[in-house]
Design an enzyme around this catalytic site. Structure first.
Site, short mmCIF file in Angstrom:
data_model
loop_
_atom_site.label_atom_id
_atom_site.label_comp_id
_atom_site.label_asym_id
_atom_site.label_seq_id
_atom_site.Cartn_x
_atom_site.Cartn_y
_atom_site.Cartn_z
N ARG A 176 0.82 -1.22 0.00
CA ARG A 176 0.00 0.00 0.00
C ARG A 176 0.86 1.27 0.00
O ARG A 176 0.49 2.27 -0.62
CB ARG A 176 -0.92 -0.02 1.22
CG ARG A 176 -1.90 1.15 1.25
CD ARG A 176 -2.94 0.94 2.34
NE ARG A 176 -3.97 1.97 2.31
CZ ARG A 176 -4.25 2.74 3.35
NH1 ARG A 176 -3.60 2.62 4.49
NH2 ARG A 176 -5.21 3.66 3.25
N HIS A 212 0.43 4.48 -2.40
CA HIS A 212 0.22 5.85 -1.89
C HIS A 212 1.37 6.77 -2.27
O HIS A 212 1.20 7.99 -2.29
CB HIS A 212 -0.01 5.83 -0.38
CG HIS A 212 -1.40 5.43 0.00
ND1 HIS A 212 -2.07 5.93 1.09
CD2 HIS A 212 -2.26 4.57 -0.60
CE1 HIS A 212 -3.28 5.39 1.16
NE2 HIS A 212 -3.41 4.55 0.15
N ASP A 213 2.52 6.20 -2.54
CA ASP A 213 3.62 7.02 -3.07
C ASP A 213 3.31 7.42 -4.52
O ASP A 213 3.29 8.61 -4.87
CB ASP A 213 4.94 6.25 -3.01
CG ASP A 213 6.10 7.06 -3.59
OD1 ASP A 213 6.03 8.31 -3.53
OD2 ASP A 213 7.07 6.46 -4.09
N GLU A 267 3.06 14.34 3.57
CA GLU A 267 1.79 13.72 3.19
C GLU A 267 1.19 12.82 4.26
O GLU A 267 0.08 12.33 4.11
CB GLU A 267 2.03 12.91 1.90
CG GLU A 267 2.43 13.78 0.74
CD GLU A 267 3.04 13.04 -0.45
OE1 GLU A 267 3.01 11.78 -0.46
OE2 GLU A 267 3.57 13.71 -1.36
N ASN A 324 -3.90 8.88 4.68
CA ASN A 324 -2.68 8.35 5.29
C ASN A 324 -2.67 8.39 6.81
O ASN A 324 -2.07 7.51 7.46
CB ASN A 324 -1.45 9.15 4.80
CG ASN A 324 -1.14 8.91 3.32
OD1 ASN A 324 -1.49 7.87 2.77
ND2 ASN A 324 -0.49 9.88 2.69
N PRO A 379 -7.68 7.63 -3.99
CA PRO A 379 -9.11 7.29 -4.00
C PRO A 379 -9.62 7.05 -2.58
O PRO A 379 -8.87 6.65 -1.70
CB PRO A 379 -9.15 6.00 -4.82
CG PRO A 379 -7.78 5.40 -4.68
CD PRO A 379 -6.83 6.55 -4.53
N HIS A 401 -6.35 -5.74 -2.31
CA HIS A 401 -7.13 -5.94 -1.09
C HIS A 401 -7.38 -7.42 -0.80
O HIS A 401 -8.24 -7.75 0.00
CB HIS A 401 -8.44 -5.16 -1.18
CG HIS A 401 -8.25 -3.66 -1.10
ND1 HIS A 401 -9.25 -2.75 -1.32
CD2 HIS A 401 -7.14 -2.93 -0.81
CE1 HIS A 401 -8.77 -1.51 -1.18
NE2 HIS A 401 -7.49 -1.59 -0.87
N THR A 402 -6.64 -8.29 -1.41
CA THR A 402 -6.65 -9.71 -1.03
C THR A 402 -5.74 -9.95 0.19
O THR A 402 -5.67 -11.05 0.72
CB THR A 402 -6.21 -10.60 -2.22
OG1 THR A 402 -6.29 -11.97 -1.82
CG2 THR A 402 -4.78 -10.32 -2.66
N ASP A 436 -9.73 -9.35 3.08
CA ASP A 436 -10.16 -10.63 2.50
C ASP A 436 -10.28 -11.62 3.66
O ASP A 436 -9.28 -12.11 4.17
CB ASP A 436 -9.13 -11.11 1.46
CG ASP A 436 -9.30 -12.59 1.11
OD1 ASP A 436 -10.35 -13.17 1.43
OD2 ASP A 436 -8.36 -13.15 0.50
N THR A 473 -8.72 -15.57 3.05
CA THR A 473 -7.27 -15.83 3.14
C THR A 473 -6.56 -14.49 3.37
O THR A 473 -5.95 -13.94 2.45
CB THR A 473 -6.75 -16.49 1.84
OG1 THR A 473 -7.25 -15.73 0.71
CG2 THR A 473 -7.19 -17.93 1.71
C1 HEM Z 1 -9.21 1.35 -5.67
C2 HEM Z 1 -9.13 2.31 -4.77
C3 HEM Z 1 -8.66 2.03 -3.38
C4 HEM Z 1 -9.25 2.45 -2.24
C5 HEM Z 1 -10.50 3.30 -2.13
C6 HEM Z 1 -8.48 1.92 -1.15
C7 HEM Z 1 -8.78 2.13 0.19
C8 HEM Z 1 -8.17 1.46 1.24
C9 HEM Z 1 -8.54 1.60 2.61
C10 HEM Z 1 -9.63 2.52 3.14
C11 HEM Z 1 -7.77 0.75 3.32
C12 HEM Z 1 -7.80 0.54 4.83
C13 HEM Z 1 -6.78 1.46 5.49
C14 HEM Z 1 -6.86 1.46 7.00
O1 HEM Z 1 -7.79 0.89 7.56
O2 HEM Z 1 -5.97 2.05 7.65
C15 HEM Z 1 -6.89 0.09 2.40
C16 HEM Z 1 -5.96 -0.86 2.74
C17 HEM Z 1 -5.11 -1.45 1.85
N1 HEM Z 1 -4.99 -1.15 0.52
FE1 HEM Z 1 -6.22 0.00 -0.57
N2 HEM Z 1 -7.45 1.20 -1.64
C18 HEM Z 1 -7.50 1.24 -3.00
C19 HEM Z 1 -6.59 0.69 -3.89
C20 HEM Z 1 -5.49 -0.03 -3.51
C21 HEM Z 1 -4.43 -0.42 -4.40
C22 HEM Z 1 -4.32 -0.02 -5.86
C23 HEM Z 1 -3.56 -1.16 -3.66
C24 HEM Z 1 -2.28 -1.81 -4.09
C25 HEM Z 1 -2.10 -2.37 -5.27
C26 HEM Z 1 -4.09 -1.23 -2.32
C27 HEM Z 1 -3.54 -1.94 -1.29
C28 HEM Z 1 -4.02 -1.95 0.00
C29 HEM Z 1 -3.52 -2.84 1.01
C30 HEM Z 1 -2.49 -3.93 0.81
C31 HEM Z 1 -4.20 -2.51 2.20
C32 HEM Z 1 -4.00 -3.12 3.59
C33 HEM Z 1 -2.88 -2.34 4.28
C34 HEM Z 1 -2.54 -2.84 5.67
O3 HEM Z 1 -3.07 -3.83 6.14
O4 HEM Z 1 -1.67 -2.18 6.29
N3 HEM Z 1 -5.24 -0.51 -2.26
N4 HEM Z 1 -7.16 0.55 1.13
#
Ligand code: HEM
Ligand SMILES: *[C@@H]1O[C@H](CO)[C@@H](O)[C@H](O)[C@H]1NC(C)=O
Ligand SMILES: *[C@@H]1O[C@H](CO)[C@@H](O)[C@H](O)[C@H]1NC(C)=O
Ligand SMILES: *[C@@H]1O[C@H](CO)[C@@H](O)[C@H](O)[C@H]1NC(C)=O
Length: 321
Positions: free
Chosen positions: A63, A67-68, A89, A95, A164, A194-195, A241, A244
């Site tokens: 992530r 975000h970078d 940021e 963030n 986003p 988000h898997t 997810d 898994t």
């Molecule tokens: C499509 C638009 C996206 C939205 C609206 C979004 C939003 C979010 C949100 C709200 C979280 C939870 C953060 C928290 O609770 O602190 C999250 C977690 C995460 N996102 Fe996204 N995300 C998006 C796309 C992506 C993309 C493109 C990736 C990487 C390819 C990604 C990878 C992750 C990962 C791996 C987590 C879990 C991070 C952790 O457990 O520390 N996301 N995202």
């Protein structure tokens, strides 16, 4: 005479091309082959150790690269911490109290500095760490183009506007990714990030209590740790997810098929004709998801890098030199 003019023009053209090439070189997987041959192995072993000790760290590092890249390009701007005289940021809405793993990147950077002084950028470390994280959790691998340099600036306002939000619908998501040169396919494949990893209640509460396209048992089980009133349990965690949580696979798309997407921005991907077909495809064809995810990660990693003499190679990822 005409020949001489023509040939000196073409020499000039070639010189211009050569100058353009050296001032703005393309990223290349071989970038550190001579200058720091141990860079990639050093990053990989550090990431593997970090993920072994805490699997979620793989998600957090993936992530961080996202975000970078979405905020002034893949330039490690996200890593710059706030000081009395510098606002970065990390306090931006997407963030703040949410991104993790900056300390792991600092630690990797220290190890890389020990093998090659001021040679490998923090932006490249983020890109490689994202790939190594996905691999460590069982996902696909890909070759990472390298040669990014680090910014001397960061932008709180771009971090607030360009990332986003989980409240987004397909149209918002599509426009947001298109603004970064990414297609609908890239967007659906990258959402498969988000898997792995977790989300705080404050990002999915509204979906739990307002939406009907959510599996009833799934919603009930989440409500226990994510009560309705804003403020209570805001930061309590649920896996993105459920099936898994620490495995990089296509279960995310299967969850969407059974209305078990955690975020609104996840579940909407099956509401729209432009994205529903891809969700169905990825839910049944994990090899195609793996391929498209890898391609999309390279495309995301190519967003507006600093190259050549632009920016700097930071000594410490959390502050400018
Ligand atoms: C499509 C638009 C996206 C939205 C609206 C979004 C939003 C979010 C949100 C709200 C979280 C939870 C953060 C928290 O609770 O602190 C999250 C977690 C995460 N996102 Fe996204 N995300 C998006 C796309 C992506 C993309 C493109 C990736 C990487 C390819 C990604 C990878 C992750 C990962 C791996 C987590 C879990 C991070 C952790 O457990 O520390 N996301 N995202
Ligand atoms: C970030 O979160 C902290 C703690 O919740 C809060 O005090 C601070 O005001 C937030 N920062 C911004 C910029 O919103
Ligand atoms: C999302 O898109 C709708 C139109 O489809 C628009 O009215 C709305 O302002 C957008 N929301 C955000 C947060 O961009
Ligand atoms: C449900 O949606 C409304 C309108 O968007 C919002 O104001 C409210 O906070 C949401 N409920 C919860 C529990 O999040």
């Amino acid at each position: 005479m005409a020949m001489a003019v023509a040939s000196s023009l073409s020499v000039l053209l070639l010189l211009c091309l050569a100058a353009a090439t050296s001032a703005f070189p393309q990223l290349s997987p071989q970038f550190y082959a001579k200058s720091c041959p141990r860079a990639l192995a050093t990053i990989k072993s550090a990431v593997t150790a970090a993920v072994r000790s805490e699997p979620r760290m793989g998600a957090s590092l993936l992530r961080l690269h996202f975000h970078d890249c979405f905020v002034q390009g893949c330039d490690a701007s996200v890593l710059l911490s706030d000081t009395a005289t510098f606002t970065g940021e990390q306090g931006a809405a997407p963030n703040n109290n949410s991104i993790r793993g900056m300390n792991v990147i600092d630690n990797i950077k220290a190890q890389v500095e020990a093998v090659c002084k001021q040679t490998v950028s923090c932006a490249d470390i983020l890109a490689v760490a994202a790939r190594d994280s996905v691999v460590a959790l069982g996902g696909p691998s890909w070759t990472v183009p390298l040669g990014r340099r680090d910014s001397t600036t960061a932008s709180l306002s771009l971090a607030n506007s360009d990332l986003p939000a989980p409240s987004f619908d397909v149209a918002n998501l599509t426009a947001n990714f298109a603004a970064k040169g990414l297609s609908v396919t890239d967007m659906v494949a990258l959402s498969g990030g988000h898997t792995i990893g977790q989300s705080q209640c404050r990002f999915f509460r509204s979906r739990l209590y307002n939406e009907t396209n959510i599996d009833a048992a799934f919603a009930a089980s989440l409500k226990a740790n994510c009560p309705r009133p804003t403020g209570s349990g805001d930061s309590s965690l649920a896996p993105l997810d459920t099936k898994t949580p620490n495995g990089f696979d296509n279960a995310y798309y299967n969850n969407l098929m059974s209305q078990k997407g955690l975020l609104h921005s996840d579940q909407v991907l099956i509401n729209d004709g432009r994205t529903a077909g891809l969700v169905r495809t990825y839910s049944s064809a994990s090899a195609q998801f793996n391929r498209d995810f890898a391609v999309a990660m390279v495309r995301m990693g190519n967003i507006s890098p600093l190259t050549g003499a632009q920016g700097q190679i930071r000594l410490s990822c959390s502050r400018v030199n």
